[in-house]
Design a protein around this motif. Structure first.
Motif, PDB file in Angstrom:
ATOM      1  N   GLY A  70     -28.274  -2.641 -22.392  1.00  0.00           N
ATOM      2  CA  GLY A  70     -28.297  -2.817 -24.067  1.00  0.00           C
ATOM      3  C   GLY A  70     -27.136  -2.894 -24.320  1.00  0.00           C
ATOM      4  O   GLY A  70     -26.716  -3.123 -25.811  1.00  0.00           O
ATOM      5  N   ILE A  71     -26.386  -2.671 -23.429  1.00  0.00           N
ATOM      6  CA  ILE A  71     -24.795  -3.557 -23.566  1.00  0.00           C
ATOM      7  C   ILE A  71     -23.934  -4.262 -22.838  1.00  0.00           C
ATOM      8  O   ILE A  71     -24.510  -4.416 -21.690  1.00  0.00           O
ATOM      9  N   ASP A  72     -22.653  -4.667 -23.239  1.00  0.00           N
ATOM     10  CA  ASP A  72     -21.991  -6.113 -22.396  1.00  0.00           C
ATOM     11  C   ASP A  72     -21.281  -5.469 -21.657  1.00  0.00           C
ATOM     12  O   ASP A  72     -21.321  -4.115 -21.474  1.00  0.00           O
ATOM     13  N   SER A  73     -20.496  -6.287 -20.753  1.00  0.00           N
ATOM     14  CA  SER A  73     -19.443  -5.703 -19.073  1.00  0.00           C
ATOM     15  C   SER A  73     -18.977  -4.974 -19.558  1.00  0.00           C
ATOM     16  O   SER A  73     -18.491  -4.933 -21.260  1.00  0.00           O
ATOM     17  N   VAL A  74     -18.686  -3.883 -19.047  1.00  0.00           N
ATOM     18  CA  VAL A  74     -17.332  -3.411 -19.537  1.00  0.00           C
ATOM     19  C   VAL A  74     -16.595  -3.005 -17.767  1.00  0.00           C
ATOM     20  O   VAL A  74     -16.822  -3.454 -16.964  1.00  0.00           O
ATOM     21  N   TYR A  75     -15.267  -3.072 -18.389  1.00  0.00           N
ATOM     22  CA  TYR A  75     -14.257  -2.703 -16.804  1.00  0.00           C
ATOM     23  C   TYR A  75     -14.432  -0.991 -16.454  1.00  0.00           C
ATOM     24  O   TYR A  75     -14.037  -0.167 -17.176  1.00  0.00           O
TER      25      TYR A  75
ATOM     26  N   PHE B  79     -14.883  -7.738 -13.770  1.00  0.00           N
ATOM     27  CA  PHE B  79     -14.521  -7.222 -12.719  1.00  0.00           C
ATOM     28  C   PHE B  79     -12.854  -6.262 -12.817  1.00  0.00           C
ATOM     29  O   PHE B  79     -12.363  -6.763 -13.474  1.00  0.00           O
ATOM     30  N   VAL B  80     -13.173  -5.583 -11.441  1.00  0.00           N
ATOM     31  CA  VAL B  80     -11.945  -4.550 -11.209  1.00  0.00           C
ATOM     32  C   VAL B  80     -11.876  -4.290 -10.184  1.00  0.00           C
ATOM     33  O   VAL B  80     -12.770  -4.032  -9.241  1.00  0.00           O
ATOM     34  N   GLY B  81     -10.678  -4.920  -9.339  1.00  0.00           N
ATOM     35  CA  GLY B  81      -9.749  -4.925  -8.279  1.00  0.00           C
ATOM     36  C   GLY B  81      -9.122  -4.110  -7.425  1.00  0.00           C
ATOM     37  O   GLY B  81      -8.012  -3.983  -8.969  1.00  0.00           O
TER      38      GLY B  81
ATOM     39  N   PRO C  75       0.992  -0.871   0.106  1.00  0.00           N
ATOM     40  CA  PRO C  75       0.018  -0.046  -0.192  1.00  0.00           C
ATOM     41  C   PRO C  75       0.902   1.351  -0.178  1.00  0.00           C
ATOM     42  O   PRO C  75       0.707   2.536  -0.328  1.00  0.00           O
ATOM     43  N   SER C  76       1.651   1.205   0.344  1.00  0.00           N
ATOM     44  CA  SER C  76       3.208   2.272   0.591  1.00  0.00           C
ATOM     45  C   SER C  76       3.548   2.298  -1.143  1.00  0.00           C
ATOM     46  O   SER C  76       4.461   3.466  -0.955  1.00  0.00           O
ATOM     47  N   VAL C  77       3.727   1.289  -1.663  1.00  0.00           N
ATOM     48  CA  VAL C  77       4.544   1.291  -2.827  1.00  0.00           C
ATOM     49  C   VAL C  77       3.383   2.291  -3.958  1.00  0.00           C
ATOM     50  O   VAL C  77       3.783   2.649  -4.806  1.00  0.00           O
ATOM     51  N   MET C  78       2.329   1.048  -3.971  1.00  0.00           N
ATOM     52  CA  MET C  78       0.622   1.831  -4.755  1.00  0.00           C
ATOM     53  C   MET C  78       0.259   2.441  -4.067  1.00  0.00           C
ATOM     54  O   MET C  78      -0.834   2.023  -3.673  1.00  0.00           O
ATOM     55  N   LEU C  79       0.298   3.896  -4.087  1.00  0.00           N
ATOM     56  CA  LEU C  79      -0.211   4.411  -3.156  1.00  0.00           C
ATOM     57  C   LEU C  79      -2.389   5.228  -3.409  1.00  0.00           C
ATOM     58  O   LEU C  79      -2.935   5.005  -2.275  1.00  0.00           O
ATOM     59  N   GLU C  80      -2.762   5.215  -4.855  1.00  0.00           N
ATOM     60  CA  GLU C  80      -3.603   5.198  -5.219  1.00  0.00           C
ATOM     61  C   GLU C  80      -3.967   4.031  -5.497  1.00  0.00           C
ATOM     62  O   GLU C  80      -3.307   3.375  -6.254  1.00  0.00           O
ATOM     63  N   ARG C  81      -5.599   3.918  -5.610  1.00  0.00           N
ATOM     64  CA  ARG C  81      -6.393   2.537  -5.749  1.00  0.00           C
ATOM     65  C   ARG C  81      -6.601   2.208  -7.402  1.00  0.00           C
ATOM     66  O   ARG C  81      -6.640   1.878  -8.609  1.00  0.00           O
ATOM     67  N   SER C  82      -6.434   3.866  -8.724  1.00  0.00           N
ATOM     68  CA  SER C  82      -5.582   3.745  -9.835  1.00  0.00           C
ATOM     69  C   SER C  82      -4.777   3.103 -10.579  1.00  0.00           C
ATOM     70  O   SER C  82      -4.163   2.436 -11.333  1.00  0.00           O
ATOM     71  N   ASP C  83      -3.558   3.013  -9.352  1.00  0.00           N
ATOM     72  CA  ASP C  83      -1.770   2.631  -9.366  1.00  0.00           C
ATOM     73  C   ASP C  83      -2.203   0.969  -8.824  1.00  0.00           C
ATOM     74  O   ASP C  83      -1.222   0.277  -9.721  1.00  0.00           O
ATOM     75  N   ALA C  84      -3.367  -0.125  -8.810  1.00  0.00           N
ATOM     76  CA  ALA C  84      -3.324  -1.082  -8.236  1.00  0.00           C
ATOM     77  C   ALA C  84      -4.383  -2.049  -8.708  1.00  0.00           C
ATOM     78  O   ALA C  84      -4.876  -2.830  -8.474  1.00  0.00           O
ATOM     79  N   GLN C  85      -5.067  -1.101  -9.774  1.00  0.00           N
ATOM     80  CA  GLN C  85      -6.171  -2.336 -10.282  1.00  0.00           C
ATOM     81  C   GLN C  85      -6.136  -3.423 -11.361  1.00  0.00           C
ATOM     82  O   GLN C  85      -5.038  -2.800 -12.026  1.00  0.00           O
ATOM     83  N   VAL C  86      -6.753  -4.258 -10.747  1.00  0.00           N
ATOM     84  CA  VAL C  86      -6.153  -5.810 -11.308  1.00  0.00           C
ATOM     85  C   VAL C  86      -7.536  -6.111 -12.739  1.00  0.00           C
ATOM     86  O   VAL C  86      -8.360  -5.422 -11.936  1.00  0.00           O
TER      87      VAL C  86
ATOM     88  N   PHE D  88     -17.938  -4.850 -10.544  1.00  0.00           N
ATOM     89  CA  PHE D  88     -18.704  -5.343 -10.898  1.00  0.00           C
ATOM     90  C   PHE D  88     -19.177  -4.903 -11.962  1.00  0.00           C
ATOM     91  O   PHE D  88     -20.564  -4.085 -11.860  1.00  0.00           O
ATOM     92  N   ALA D  89     -19.348  -5.524 -12.981  1.00  0.00           N
ATOM     93  CA  ALA D  89     -20.389  -4.990 -13.938  1.00  0.00           C
ATOM     94  C   ALA D  89     -20.578  -6.048 -14.883  1.00  0.00           C
ATOM     95  O   ALA D  89     -20.681  -6.975 -15.013  1.00  0.00           O
ATOM     96  N   MET D  90     -22.160  -6.226 -14.813  1.00  0.00           N
ATOM     97  CA  MET D  90     -22.380  -6.789 -15.540  1.00  0.00           C
ATOM     98  C   MET D  90     -22.911  -6.301 -17.029  1.00  0.00           C
ATOM     99  O   MET D  90     -24.056  -5.776 -16.785  1.00  0.00           O
ATOM    100  N   GLY D  91     -23.228  -7.623 -17.447  1.00  0.00           N
ATOM    101  CA  GLY D  91     -23.358  -7.357 -19.147  1.00  0.00           C
ATOM    102  C   GLY D  91     -24.780  -7.940 -19.647  1.00  0.00           C
ATOM    103  O   GLY D  91     -25.142  -8.768 -18.885  1.00  0.00           O
ATOM    104  N   LYS D  92     -24.915  -7.572 -20.933  1.00  0.00           N
ATOM    105  CA  LYS D  92     -26.225  -7.931 -21.451  1.00  0.00           C
ATOM    106  C   LYS D  92     -26.212 -10.135 -22.045  1.00  0.00           C
ATOM    107  O   LYS D  92     -25.220 -10.184 -21.839  1.00  0.00           O
TER     108      LYS D  92
END
Length: 283
Positions: A199-204, A243-245, A22-33, A217-221
């Protein structure tokens, strides 16, 4: 006091890697999978038909939402968040959901956030979810999130930036007012969006640096897709969950087993009819 929070407790007995990351990747945007999985609808449809014959109407959203609440209860490391280089265990299970009041370009969007103990069965989750959606789809309804957003919208842009930066500073140091945490959809265990209803498929969907959300979590059509099962590949009707975590909250093995458990509940929704046993995170 710095380091102490109203919405979570500091984890002290972590493995060395999770003390450092958590000290190496300070922001959530740095740590997204990112992860995406096709979910066969065959057994879900069978369950929906069976319950309809018994007089209870279920939707895909009801079942997926209930399964999400269940894995947050049984896989407590998913209910963590990182803040200011420190990992915290959240005090309760919270799931945010974005909804459109009407399906039109001009239709207002709002967000609801509901607390759960984690012991709820699928019927209790369904009842709570549908009541909240019905209440907030009313065009005249305003929840605490709407009121907070309206307040920020009314202030001048320079003042809004100052207020948001101030809130982020307070949040970073554990001094965010409880009323703001309660109203904020970004201070939640997980965010779920049903883009399939559009009416669209799932997105990240990205994670927000503001707040404490570690899972999106995003669920698509509904669609046809090829499913690999029992050493065979066959085409089935399915929906895709993207899923983005935040990778700082747990390791890949824990994430993988959590997704397997989610798939198990979606293959056998009847398992969700039992009340869950909530598991505690480490100290």
């Amino acid at each position: 006091m710095f380091g102490h929070r109203s919405d979570g407790r500091k984890l002290k007995t972590l493995p060395p890697f999770f003390r450092v990351i958590p000290s190496v990747m300070l922001e959530r945007s740095d740590a997204q999978v990112y992860f995406k999985q096709d979910i066969s609808l065959k057994t879900i449809d069978d369950y929906i038909d069976k319950k309809a014959a018994e007089g209870t109407k279920f939707s895909y959203m009801n079942i997926i939402y209930a399964a999400l609440v269940r894995i947050l209860a049984e896989r407590p490391q998913l209910n963590r968040f990182a803040m200011n280089g420190t990992l915290y265990a959240r005090n309760q299970i919270l799931v945010s959901l974005a909804i459109k009041k009407s399906l039109s370009d001009e239709g207002a969007e709002t967000t609801i956030k509901m607390p759960f103990t984690g012991t709820e069965n699928i019927f209790e989750v369904k009842e709570k979810l549908e009541a909240a959606i019905a209440k907030n789809k009313d065009l005249s309804a305003e929840n605490s999130t709407d009121k907070l957003a309206k307040f920020l919208w009314l202030v001048p842009n320079w003042l809004m930036k100052f207020l948001v930066n101030t809130l982020m500073f307070l949040d970073k140091h554990g001094m965010m007012p409880k009323a703001v945490i309660k109203a904020s959809p970004f201070h939640t265990s997980a965010f779920l969006t049903n883009v399939g209803s559009l009416g669209i498929d799932s997105v990240y969907h990205h994670l927000y640096n503001f707040g404490t959300t570690s899972l999106f979590f995003a669920m698509g059509k509904k669609k046809k897709s090829f499913i690999y099962d029992d050493d065979e590949i066959h085409e089935e009707k399915c929906i895709t969950i993207a899923f983005v975590g935040d990778e700082r909250i747990c390791d890949g093995y824990y994430f993988a087993n959590s997704f397997k458990l989610l798939s198990k509940y979606l293959r056998k929704p009847e398992l969700l009819e039992e009340h869950a046993q909530v598991k505690e995170d480490i100290k």
